[in-house]
Every structure is written in structure tokens, then in C-alpha cells.
Design a protein around this motif. Sequence first.
Motif, PDB file in Angstrom:
ATOM      1  N   SER A 244       0.803  -1.239   0.000  1.00  0.00           N
ATOM      2  CA  SER A 244       0.000   0.000   0.000  1.00  0.00           C
ATOM      3  C   SER A 244       0.826   1.275   0.000  1.00  0.00           C
ATOM      4  CB  SER A 244      -0.992   0.065   1.168  1.00  0.00           C
ATOM      5  OG  SER A 244      -1.962  -0.947   1.037  1.00  0.00           O
ATOM      6  N   TYR A 245       2.132   1.171   0.132  1.00  0.00           N
ATOM      7  CA  TYR A 245       3.025   2.321  -0.010  1.00  0.00           C
ATOM      8  C   TYR A 245       4.449   1.772  -0.051  1.00  0.00           C
ATOM      9  CZ  TYR A 245       3.210   7.428  -0.082  1.00  0.00           C
ATOM     10  OH  TYR A 245       3.326   8.738  -0.482  1.00  0.00           O
ATOM     11  N   SER A 246       5.349   2.529  -0.647  1.00  0.00           N
ATOM     12  CA  SER A 246       6.704   2.008  -0.837  1.00  0.00           C
ATOM     13  C   SER A 246       7.695   2.564   0.174  1.00  0.00           C
ATOM     14  CB  SER A 246       7.190   2.323  -2.257  1.00  0.00           C
ATOM     15  OG  SER A 246       7.235   3.717  -2.472  1.00  0.00           O
ATOM     16  N   VAL A 247       7.199   3.081   1.301  1.00  0.00           N
ATOM     17  CA  VAL A 247       8.077   3.564   2.358  1.00  0.00           C
ATOM     18  C   VAL A 247       7.371   3.332   3.697  1.00  0.00           C
ATOM     19  CG1 VAL A 247       7.273   5.949   2.413  1.00  0.00           C
ATOM     20  CG2 VAL A 247       9.665   5.443   2.959  1.00  0.00           C
ATOM     21  N   CYS A 248       8.147   3.360   4.786  1.00  0.00           N
ATOM     22  CA  CYS A 248       7.729   2.789   6.069  1.00  0.00           C
ATOM     23  C   CYS A 248       6.428   3.333   6.664  1.00  0.00           C
ATOM     24  CB  CYS A 248       8.855   2.970   7.092  1.00  0.00           C
ATOM     25  SG  CYS A 248      10.462   2.384   6.546  1.00  0.00           S
ATOM     26  N   SER A 249       6.439   4.585   7.107  1.00  0.00           N
ATOM     27  CA  SER A 249       5.321   5.113   7.894  1.00  0.00           C
ATOM     28  C   SER A 249       3.981   5.033   7.161  1.00  0.00           C
ATOM     29  CB  SER A 249       5.600   6.559   8.315  1.00  0.00           C
ATOM     30  OG  SER A 249       6.772   6.653   9.080  1.00  0.00           O
ATOM     31  N   ARG A 252       2.543   1.548   7.236  1.00  0.00           N
ATOM     32  CA  ARG A 252       2.050   1.174   8.560  1.00  0.00           C
ATOM     33  C   ARG A 252       0.698   1.841   8.844  1.00  0.00           C
ATOM     34  NH1 ARG A 252       6.862  -0.909  11.298  1.00  0.00           N
ATOM     35  NH2 ARG A 252       8.317  -1.090   9.561  1.00  0.00           N
ATOM     36  N   PHE A 253       0.555   3.071   8.384  1.00  0.00           N
ATOM     37  CA  PHE A 253      -0.742   3.746   8.494  1.00  0.00           C
ATOM     38  C   PHE A 253      -1.809   2.938   7.774  1.00  0.00           C
ATOM     39  CE2 PHE A 253      -4.059   6.440   6.856  1.00  0.00           C
ATOM     40  CZ  PHE A 253      -4.338   7.345   7.857  1.00  0.00           C
ATOM     41  N   ALA A 254      -1.506   2.495   6.551  1.00  0.00           N
ATOM     42  CA  ALA A 254      -2.468   1.723   5.766  1.00  0.00           C
ATOM     43  C   ALA A 254      -2.861   0.437   6.478  1.00  0.00           C
ATOM     44  CB  ALA A 254      -1.880   1.419   4.389  1.00  0.00           C
ATOM     45  N   MET A 256      -2.756  -0.191   9.746  1.00  0.00           N
ATOM     46  CA  MET A 256      -3.484   0.075  10.981  1.00  0.00           C
ATOM     47  C   MET A 256      -4.923   0.544  10.738  1.00  0.00           C
ATOM     48  SD  MET A 256      -1.944  -0.462  13.863  1.00  0.00           S
ATOM     49  CE  MET A 256      -0.571  -1.613  13.794  1.00  0.00           C
ATOM     50  N   THR A 257      -5.165   1.263   9.645  1.00  0.00           N
ATOM     51  CA  THR A 257      -6.456   1.937   9.458  1.00  0.00           C
ATOM     52  C   THR A 257      -7.319   1.382   8.341  1.00  0.00           C
ATOM     53  OG1 THR A 257      -5.566   3.563   7.907  1.00  0.00           O
ATOM     54  CG2 THR A 257      -5.396   4.084  10.267  1.00  0.00           C
ATOM     55  N   GLY A 258      -6.721   0.632   7.402  1.00  0.00           N
ATOM     56  CA  GLY A 258      -7.481   0.200   6.233  1.00  0.00           C
ATOM     57  C   GLY A 258      -7.728   1.329   5.257  1.00  0.00           C
ATOM     58  N   ARG A 259      -6.942   2.399   5.381  1.00  0.00           N
ATOM     59  CA  ARG A 259      -7.127   3.590   4.547  1.00  0.00           C
ATOM     60  C   ARG A 259      -5.795   3.986   3.919  1.00  0.00           C
ATOM     61  NH1 ARG A 259     -11.100   7.428   6.290  1.00  0.00           N
ATOM     62  NH2 ARG A 259      -9.571   8.945   7.042  1.00  0.00           N
ATOM     63  N   TYR A 260      -5.874   4.571   2.733  1.00  0.00           N
ATOM     64  CA  TYR A 260      -4.647   5.044   2.116  1.00  0.00           C
ATOM     65  C   TYR A 260      -4.089   6.225   2.910  1.00  0.00           C
ATOM     66  CZ  TYR A 260      -5.013   1.906  -1.845  1.00  0.00           C
ATOM     67  OH  TYR A 260      -5.046   0.773  -2.621  1.00  0.00           O
ATOM     68  N   PRO A 261      -2.779   6.352   2.996  1.00  0.00           N
ATOM     69  CA  PRO A 261      -2.147   7.360   3.859  1.00  0.00           C
ATOM     70  C   PRO A 261      -2.543   8.792   3.547  1.00  0.00           C
ATOM     71  CG  PRO A 261      -0.544   5.739   3.156  1.00  0.00           C
ATOM     72  CD  PRO A 261      -1.788   5.450   2.383  1.00  0.00           C
ATOM     73  N   PHE A 262      -2.929   9.065   2.313  1.00  0.00           N
ATOM     74  CA  PHE A 262      -3.371  10.409   1.960  1.00  0.00           C
ATOM     75  C   PHE A 262      -4.502  10.874   2.877  1.00  0.00           C
ATOM     76  CE2 PHE A 262      -5.715  13.563  -0.506  1.00  0.00           C
ATOM     77  CZ  PHE A 262      -4.715  14.313  -1.096  1.00  0.00           C
ATOM     78  N   ARG A 263      -5.345   9.936   3.305  1.00  0.00           N
ATOM     79  CA  ARG A 263      -6.489  10.272   4.171  1.00  0.00           C
ATOM     80  C   ARG A 263      -6.037  10.922   5.479  1.00  0.00           C
ATOM     81  NH1 ARG A 263     -10.758   9.414   0.655  1.00  0.00           N
ATOM     82  NH2 ARG A 263     -10.883   7.244  -0.030  1.00  0.00           N
ATOM     83  N   GLY A 264      -4.841  10.550   5.943  1.00  0.00           N
ATOM     84  CA  GLY A 264      -4.402  11.019   7.250  1.00  0.00           C
ATOM     85  C   GLY A 264      -3.170  11.897   7.220  1.00  0.00           C
ATOM     86  N   TYR A 265      -2.896  12.515   6.065  1.00  0.00           N
ATOM     87  CA  TYR A 265      -1.723  13.396   5.938  1.00  0.00           C
ATOM     88  C   TYR A 265      -0.437  12.635   6.287  1.00  0.00           C
ATOM     89  CZ  TYR A 265      -5.144  17.217   5.818  1.00  0.00           C
ATOM     90  OH  TYR A 265      -6.186  18.038   5.482  1.00  0.00           O
ATOM     91  N   ALA A 266      -0.408  11.358   5.941  1.00  0.00           N
ATOM     92  CA  ALA A 266       0.719  10.507   6.344  1.00  0.00           C
ATOM     93  C   ALA A 266       1.434   9.936   5.128  1.00  0.00           C
ATOM     94  CB  ALA A 266       0.220   9.373   7.237  1.00  0.00           C
ATOM     95  N   ASP A 267       1.769  10.809   4.170  1.00  0.00           N
ATOM     96  CA  ASP A 267       2.302  10.362   2.888  1.00  0.00           C
ATOM     97  C   ASP A 267       3.816  10.246   2.848  1.00  0.00           C
ATOM     98  OD1 ASP A 267      -0.343  12.044   2.201  1.00  0.00           O
ATOM     99  OD2 ASP A 267      -0.075  10.451   0.729  1.00  0.00           O
ATOM    100  N   ASN A 268       4.479  10.419   3.972  1.00  0.00           N
ATOM    101  CA  ASN A 268       5.931  10.330   3.934  1.00  0.00           C
ATOM    102  C   ASN A 268       6.451   9.782   5.267  1.00  0.00           C
ATOM    103  OD1 ASN A 268       8.469  10.476   2.847  1.00  0.00           O
ATOM    104  ND2 ASN A 268       8.541  12.697   2.699  1.00  0.00           N
ATOM    105  N   VAL A 269       7.742   9.593   5.335  1.00  0.00           N
ATOM    106  CA  VAL A 269       8.376   9.108   6.561  1.00  0.00           C
ATOM    107  C   VAL A 269       8.102  10.090   7.702  1.00  0.00           C
ATOM    108  CG1 VAL A 269      10.587   8.606   7.655  1.00  0.00           C
ATOM    109  CG2 VAL A 269      10.174   7.903   5.283  1.00  0.00           C
ATOM    110  N   ILE A 270       7.762   9.565   8.862  1.00  0.00           N
ATOM    111  CA  ILE A 270       7.527  10.382  10.050  1.00  0.00           C
ATOM    112  C   ILE A 270       8.821  10.442  10.854  1.00  0.00           C
ATOM    113  CG2 ILE A 270       6.240  10.545  12.215  1.00  0.00           C
ATOM    114  CD1 ILE A 270       3.906   9.170  10.712  1.00  0.00           C
ATOM    115  N   VAL A 520      -3.975  -2.276   2.965  1.00  0.00           N
ATOM    116  CA  VAL A 520      -5.223  -1.648   3.422  1.00  0.00           C
ATOM    117  C   VAL A 520      -6.334  -2.678   3.588  1.00  0.00           C
ATOM    118  CG1 VAL A 520      -4.790   0.676   2.513  1.00  0.00           C
ATOM    119  CG2 VAL A 520      -5.900  -1.022   1.061  1.00  0.00           C
ATOM    120  N   ASP A 521      -6.154  -3.849   2.983  1.00  0.00           N
ATOM    121  CA  ASP A 521      -7.168  -4.897   3.104  1.00  0.00           C
ATOM    122  C   ASP A 521      -7.135  -5.597   4.460  1.00  0.00           C
ATOM    123  OD1 ASP A 521      -7.847  -4.416   0.436  1.00  0.00           O
ATOM    124  OD2 ASP A 521      -6.456  -5.935  -0.314  1.00  0.00           O
TER     125      ASP A 521
END
Length: 679
Positions: A244-249, A252-254, A256-270, A520-521
Motif C-alpha cells: 500500500s506504499y513504498s516507504v515505512c510510515s 504502517r498507516f495503511a 493500521m487503518t485500512g485507509r490510504y495514507p493520503f487520508r491522514g496526511y501521512a504520505d511520507n516518513v515520520i 489496506v485490506d
Amino acid sequence: MKNKTLFEKAKKPFPLITAISGIILALALNILRLNLLAVVNVAFMCIVSACIFIGVIFCKKLYKWFLVGYGSSASGIFIYFLIWGADAGFGAFSSGKAGWTSVDNPLFAGEGNFLTRLGGGILLLLPCIIAVAILILCVKKLNCKVVIQRIVTSFLSILLAGTTVFYVLTMNLRAEPNVVRLWEGHDDYLDGVNKAKKGSPNVLFILMDDMGYADTSLNGAIYDTPNMDRIGEEGLNFDNFYSSYSVCSPARFALMTGRYPFRGYADNVIYPTVDTLSPFAQTRIFNSIEMGNNCDGMLGDEITVAEVFKNAGYNTGAFGKWHLGDYGEYLPTNQGFDYFYGSHHVNDMTPFYHVQEENGEYEIVKGTDDLRDENGKKDQGEMTEWIHEEITDWITEQVTTSDEPFFAYYATPWPHAPLFVGDKFDGATGMGTYADCITEFDYYLGELFTTLETLGVMDDTIIVFTSDNGPALEGSAGELRGGKYTAYEAGQKVPFMIRWGNNNELWKEGETRSNSATLVDMFPTLIELCGITSKDGQVNYLPSDREIDGVSIVPLLKNDTVIHTKEHPILHMKREKLKAIQYTVPTSEILKKEEYKDYDYPVLTDNKYITFKYFRNIQNDNSAFFDKYRKNWLHILSDDVGENLNRSSVYPTVAEEMNAEMNNIMKDFKNNRRGVIEQ
């Protein structure tokens, strides 16, 4: 008197513009509520302090309107963090480093309250306030010799510049996220989760870090991983699973939530928010600017799979690497876990330490000294054993002292670089530290399986094994193109295996699944597998106030059913941009189109389904041609997993449809960033 430093009240153009600018910046900060503007304001303070210094030294004047601009900007920052601050308010002095743990210092390293932010804000600004006050008094009231007055005021103007720089290094930079919040739906949904039935399965979710698709021997690794392989050999192994993404954070968001990281402003390494006194540390402000809208991690109003299981009566624990935030609402035990042991950050970040955390409070138990050798060099070789001991003890305690099932999230930091390995496994494979590191983890995984068998819960536990993204500096993705942080296959296609001895005949052991699924599944899948229901009897109970991007893979587990169709495509995103879209369609659907009816290609005639992946515009992965971009590239993954051939000229209508769908998806994302569903 002509050589004395004077207080200038006249409305000179430049000082007056400076004062107006300070007022505007302060208002903008408190109206727009963006940490970036706090940085702009403090940079403005530094510039104005330099102007004050120049005025005193060269013009022999202390300009009133420079002071107004300086004071306005400082006041704006103070008020902003007083009202919207997200921590106790003591800036750099509330660091999460050793000695400032939240357990021992809740008012300093915890969330604090209005009064702590008031006191902290005053203390941080106090050196600047004192410097300004004394400077004004000396200019207006000091009646000694001119030369002494000039020396004193000059020194104080330098001191003001210095205290301003000190403020830059210590100021508050943690603020409440300025986003649409979903707390009401979060609380309502979790309140509606029904207690799990007696006999519900345990869950052990194993997440590797930067492990390539072909880094298990079951998928072709040249070293042995018998315990990882056991999961697939006694369960299912997947040929086409994506992170669901090609980098760590974000990955992990995907999960934990079943949602793409864009939904939570989490599109990059934290990044850490606690490396606060290094003048070159970007980590203090990096998240809130890079992620946007003051976000410092996975937002607390996201509904995590851990929260669902906790509210269903499960005992929940996380072990290893968190990497979704390091304070307040972002901490793992504020996101559904009863207990956390490990690091909030990545092993190549500073600071790096291990904590024990409960109820949103943590204690550093393995600090810097524990992670260095006798010569003071970084040494993380014991981490696999430490984490193994913690998760083993925790699972043993849950099984022996509680009647409730457990949900254990085992997020190893390996094989993320820099690589380390324990002494007993150093050189074990003869293939280097990467293979040694994975071999060590595999050994301890076998020890954990032995514990589960001894406790009698091995077959009662759903064991999932996968990785957060593809390989980085080392490791293998087989014939796949790219690697970590790319939207090519090697960036997101990862190993995936699932074992559940008592699976009610959902599948037969040792089978392989070829159709696609993604991280995300996992949220809806685990809810369905574990029978999570609502208190009013709704089965497969999912939130209704927000978009859940994942779909349950239970049909795929049963009989390899296609689940990622046009209606549920797999997205390949990078830094808030959709780079590629992927889905599977029946070949009959392609052949019935007029322009394709005469096609007699094996990929169509030999397959019931065909998987397309489309890139609109992506940078070449060949470093020799880094300035070249692949535009309008269509791949058929069914016969070209290496993404070697562009089929857009053969299937132009398919390419057009996928390009249009990418536009629609990004439009929906931007119009409804958090995926709110109106009730």
C-alpha cells in the motif's frame, strides 16, 4: 548627545513596514494555524533583531517600530502555542530523550495543560523579553558617559539577536493538527464494538521492515528462512501482495487503518520530534510541514485495528518499531495498544531508544549507552533478542493469566539499514550481515512458535507475515523492477503468508494465491476472520463515518477470488501524488470491445483474468537516465511482472480509461481529504 543611542519614535518607512509585517504575520499564524507560519514568524524575529542591531550600531538609534514588529511576531507565536499547542509547552526542554520520560515528567514531557503552556511559553520567551526591556531602559534612562551607553546598548542589541537564536532552538513546535477531525465517529464506532465471542482466534501480525519479495526462501532467497516459510507451507503463500506504499510510515498507516495514507496526511516518513537542541535538526518541524497541517504522526481520531480488537475484549500489544509518532495522540498506547515495547522511531534516526509504554506514558529502558559497543560505536545487535523476549513474555502472560484472546503486532526493525546482528549469528550464513540479520530473526521466530505450541495456542492463532515495503540498499525483489520508495513493483510487492491451523476449512495448507491484495485490506479482513460484530448484531462491523479503502480478502483466501477490480483498484502513491493504478479484469471484457475483438495474444487467450497497471508519469529507475520519465505506460502484470514492456500502443482505450480513473480518484481525494462520509 549626538553620539548617544537614541530612541526613535518617528514613523520611518522601513521600520513602519516592519511593524506592519510583524502584525500581519502574527495574525496569519493564528488565523491559518500552520506551523510553517510559526517558523516564518520566528525567522522574521531573527531578521528584525538583526535590524535592531544594525540600527543601534550604525545609526545610533533604537527604532520603536522595529520593536513593535518584533514584539508582534513573538506575541503571535506565544498566543498560537498557548491555545493550539499539543504538548506541555516547554519546547526543547520537554524533549523525549533520556531523563525526560513522560512517566516521570508528565507536565514536562506529556500533554500538559493551558497553565503549563502559559508557563512554558513565558519561560522560553523570557530571555528575549529581558533583553528588549533592558535595551529600552538603557537607551531611554542610562545617563552615564556616552561611550559607556553606546557600549552597553550595542552589547544588548547583540544579546537580543543571541536570545532570539536561542528561542529558535528551544521554541514550541508541536501544535494541534489543523485538519477535519473525526473524533465523534471514532468514539461512536468503538463504543458499538461487541465483545468477541469465546474461542475467537488470537492474532500475531508480523511486519518486516524493508524486506524484499524474494527475501524468504519460499520465494527464492538463497539463504534459508524455515520458520518464515512454515507460515506459508502450513497456510497460504501469496504471489501478488502489495504493501500500500513504498516507504515505512505510510505503509504502517495503511495497515493500521485500512485507509490510504493520503487520508491522514501521512504520505511520507515520520521523523522524531524530540531531537530538539541540534541547530541542524529538521526533525522538530519536518513532520508538521512535510505532512501538512501540523500533523506529527497517525492522527488519534483514525480508527486503528488495535482499537477495534481492544474494544472487542482482546489484549493488545505492539513490539518493535512504531514509526507513527512519538508523543500525545500519536503514541501506540493511545492508538489501541495496551502495551508497547520498542522504538518510536527508525534505527537510523536520532534519537533512538527503546521504551516500555502503557496508557500513553513511556519509560526509556534501553537508551543510547545500551545501543553502543565498548568503543562507543552504534551497536543494535541485541535488538532482535530484546524484542523477542518482550513479545514472548507478554504472550505467555496473556495466555496464562487471561481468558481473553490476544492481538500481537510484531514489527521488527529488520532488515532496515543500518544492519546489525547478534554475536551468535554474526557470519552465520557467509553471505553478509543482511542474510545474517534475517536468519537471526527467523531463528527467534521459530522460538516464538515453540512458545505458542507449548502454550497450546499455535493453531488458535492467525499468523500473518509480510513487509512494509520492498528492499532498499540490499535484499532481493527477484525479477521485479525498482525498490523501496518507488511505485514500481519492487517498491510495494512484498512477501505475504498467512497461517491459521483452525481456519474452519477456509483454505488447505500449502496452497498459493495468485490474485492481488494489499495492506489496506488487512483491517476489514481481520475483522471478518475474527468475527468482530457490533452490539446490535452487525457482522463484519466497519466504521460508517469514513471511507475504508481496503476490502476483505476472505473470498481470496477461500478460492483465489479477484477482489481488486476496477471498483477497488490498488493505488501506488508517492508524496501525495497518485503514480500508478492497478486492477484485474476478465479477459472476456477486453475481447468484447470492438478494437480488441480480433486480438489473439496468449495473455488474453490463456488467462481468464488480466491485471493491468498504468503509469501516467514516473521517473526512470535507471540512474543513467534519471532525467527521463515514463509517460503513459501500460503494463500487463499477468505476463510481465518486471514491467518491461509498455502496452499502451496495443491497448490505448485501456490506458485512457485508467488515466481517467486516476483523475477521478485524485479529485475525490482532494475534495474530501479525510474521506468523510456524510451521515
